[in-house]
Design a protein around this motif. Structure first.
Motif, PDB file in Angstrom:
ATOM      1  N   LEU A   1     -50.615  -8.319  45.639  1.00  0.00           N
ATOM      2  CA  LEU A   1     -50.030  -9.234  44.368  1.00  0.00           C
ATOM      3  C   LEU A   1     -48.768  -9.730  44.819  1.00  0.00           C
TER       4      LEU A   1
ATOM      5  N   VAL B   1     -48.749 -12.653  47.064  1.00  0.00           N
ATOM      6  CA  VAL B   1     -49.659 -13.761  46.624  1.00  0.00           C
ATOM      7  C   VAL B   1     -48.819 -14.433  45.557  1.00  0.00           C
ATOM      8  N   THR B   2     -47.740 -13.571  44.842  1.00  0.00           N
ATOM      9  CA  THR B   2     -46.946 -14.158  44.221  1.00  0.00           C
ATOM     10  C   THR B   2     -45.715 -14.784  44.648  1.00  0.00           C
TER      11      THR B   2
ATOM     12  N   VAL C   1     -45.033 -18.704  43.668  1.00  0.00           N
ATOM     13  CA  VAL C   1     -43.834 -19.026  43.240  1.00  0.00           C
ATOM     14  C   VAL C   1     -43.002 -19.967  44.034  1.00  0.00           C
TER      15      VAL C   1
ATOM     16  N   LEU D   1     -35.093 -16.366  45.327  1.00  0.00           N
ATOM     17  CA  LEU D   1     -35.623 -15.934  44.038  1.00  0.00           C
ATOM     18  C   LEU D   1     -37.212 -15.686  43.973  1.00  0.00           C
ATOM     19  N   SER D   2     -37.971 -16.359  44.886  1.00  0.00           N
ATOM     20  CA  SER D   2     -39.497 -16.106  44.927  1.00  0.00           C
ATOM     21  C   SER D   2     -39.814 -14.499  45.197  1.00  0.00           C
TER      22      SER D   2
ATOM     23  N   VAL E   1     -38.526 -12.721  41.891  1.00  0.00           N
ATOM     24  CA  VAL E   1     -39.599 -12.924  40.871  1.00  0.00           C
ATOM     25  C   VAL E   1     -40.817 -12.202  41.094  1.00  0.00           C
TER      26      VAL E   1
ATOM     27  N   LEU F   1     -40.372  -8.444  40.430  1.00  0.00           N
ATOM     28  CA  LEU F   1     -40.285  -8.272  39.036  1.00  0.00           C
ATOM     29  C   LEU F   1     -41.837  -8.135  38.550  1.00  0.00           C
ATOM     30  N   VAL F   2     -42.397  -9.493  38.896  1.00  0.00           N
ATOM     31  CA  VAL F   2     -43.711  -9.469  38.345  1.00  0.00           C
ATOM     32  C   VAL F   2     -44.634  -8.274  38.811  1.00  0.00           C
TER      33      VAL F   2
ATOM     34  N   THR G   1     -43.787  -5.292  36.690  1.00  0.00           N
ATOM     35  CA  THR G   1     -43.979  -5.352  35.185  1.00  0.00           C
ATOM     36  C   THR G   1     -45.530  -5.043  35.168  1.00  0.00           C
ATOM     37  N   MET G   2     -46.318  -5.812  36.078  1.00  0.00           N
ATOM     38  CA  MET G   2     -47.633  -5.466  35.940  1.00  0.00           C
ATOM     39  C   MET G   2     -48.154  -4.069  36.079  1.00  0.00           C
TER      40      MET G   2
ATOM     41  N   ILE H   1     -47.428  -2.206  33.016  1.00  0.00           N
ATOM     42  CA  ILE H   1     -48.359  -2.606  31.890  1.00  0.00           C
ATOM     43  C   ILE H   1     -49.839  -2.084  32.275  1.00  0.00           C
TER      44      ILE H   1
END
Lengths: 168, 176
Positions: free
Chosen positions: A112, A115-116, A120, A152-153, A156, A159-160, A163-164, A167
């Motif tokens: 992930l 991919v992110t 991004v 930053l990609s 980000v 961090l994504v 966070t996932m 969650i």
């Protein structure tokens, strides 16, 4: 005599108002025309670069297929993130294309995070658009902006992913 | 005089860039006509969607030229605009439409009228948050991923704006 003077005075006033309003009309017309001309010049000066960028996009779209992109990922977390970010920076086009490729990559067990970074950088870094950006906004700003967006990609994506995981 | 020279340089760069790409297309036509037609077809599709946006940008530029004075732009989007500037550039970025390069001429003129580089980068970064494409993003990656991604991207956009402001101001002060 008084009446004649009054008529003469009012006539003078009417003419004065007319000349003032004509002048204002002319001013308004000329400033509108001025605005249109300036805007037209701004768009026209950018047209050759914009046309070049669109033509370059056409070449990318023809030669870089989804299969070629998928084959570049090796299953190594950080390496894949770098590949994702580099590919996203080089490739350009509608964001929905990056979602489709991203989904395909996820189904092929690409992380992930990678991919992110890919998605991004696809929308925030633009190497293909760089000539147009440099022409309009300056070399230093464009290079800095794209370099920061590239870094930053990773931030980000990290961090994504983090966070996932929380969650989930 | 210097501005005119810069303009001429930029025009020359744009035209040479276009000519190089056209030469590549000419070579492609001779070597692989199928790939040439595929590329041309893609370009045609892109142009079809971009021309209305270009007209819209031209109209917005004309209206802004007429109504917005450098003082107003400096007040709301200048270096000292404060939270209003960050908020406006983020919202405009999110709700802007069309390809990124269509907006360059507008921001070129906005910057000349006093818009700070930080706010331009916030706008450009937040253009990546595409409202019309959200259903597609949700469909492919789920609602929670979409929300998390968008929130972090908006924060990253603001961070990029701050960094750009610092670095660009540094470059101005060193050149002075």
């Amino acid at each position: 005599m008084k009446g004649l003077r009054w008529i003469h005075g009012s006539d003078f006033l009417v003419r004065k108002i007319q000349s003032l309003s004509n002048g204002r009309k002319k001013n308004v017309q000329s400033s509108w025309l001025d605005s249109l001309t300036k805007a037209g010049k701004g768009v026209l000066s950018m047209l050759p670069v914009i046309a070049g960028v669109i033509l370059l996009l056409g070449l990318f779209n023809t030669f870089v297929t989804g299969e070629i992109i998928t084959s570049l990922f090796r299953g190594v977390y950080i390496f894949d993130g770098l590949v994702g970010s580099l590919l996203g920076s080089i490739l350009a086009g509608n964001a929905i294309t990056s979602y489709i490729i991203g989904n395909e990559l996820l189904s092929k067990q690409v992380s992930l995070f990678a991919v992110t970074t890919f998605m991004v950088s696809w929308v925030t870094v633009g190497l293909v658009q760089l000539p147009a950006e440099m022409t309009a906004l300056g070399k230093r700003f464009s290079l800095l902006r794209n370099a920061i967006s590239f870094l930053l990609s990773f931030v980000v994506a990290g961090l994504v992913t983090f966070t996932m995981e929380i969650i989930a | 005089m210097k501005q005119k020279k810069n303009k001429a340089k930029k025009n020359l760069f744009g035209i040479s860039f276009l000519l190089i790409i056209l030469c590549v297309y000419a070579l492609l036509f001779m070597m692989n006509s199928l790939a040439f037609y595929q590329s041309v077809q893609y370009v045609g599709n892109v142009l079809y969607t971009l021309i209305p946006v270009l007209i819209l940008v031209f109209l917005i530029m004309s209206i802004f030229h007429y109504y917005l004075k450098p003082k107003t732009i400096s007040k709301y989007l200048g270096a000292d605009a404060g939270w209003k500037g960050w908020f406006l550039s983020t919202v405009f970025g999110i709700f802007s439409h069309g390809s990124i390069y269509m907006w360059y001429p507008l921001f070129q003129q906005f910057h000349q009228k006093g818009m700070s580089y930080g706010f331009i980068s916030v706008f450009l970064y937040n253009r990546s948050v595409k409202i019309p494409l959200l259903p597609a993003l949700i469909l492919y990656f789920g609602l929670s991923y979409t929300i998390v991604l968008l929130v972090w991207m908006i924060i990253a956009g603001l961070l990029e704006g701050k960094i750009i402001n610092v670095l660009m101001n540094q470059s101005v002060s060193t050149t002075k």
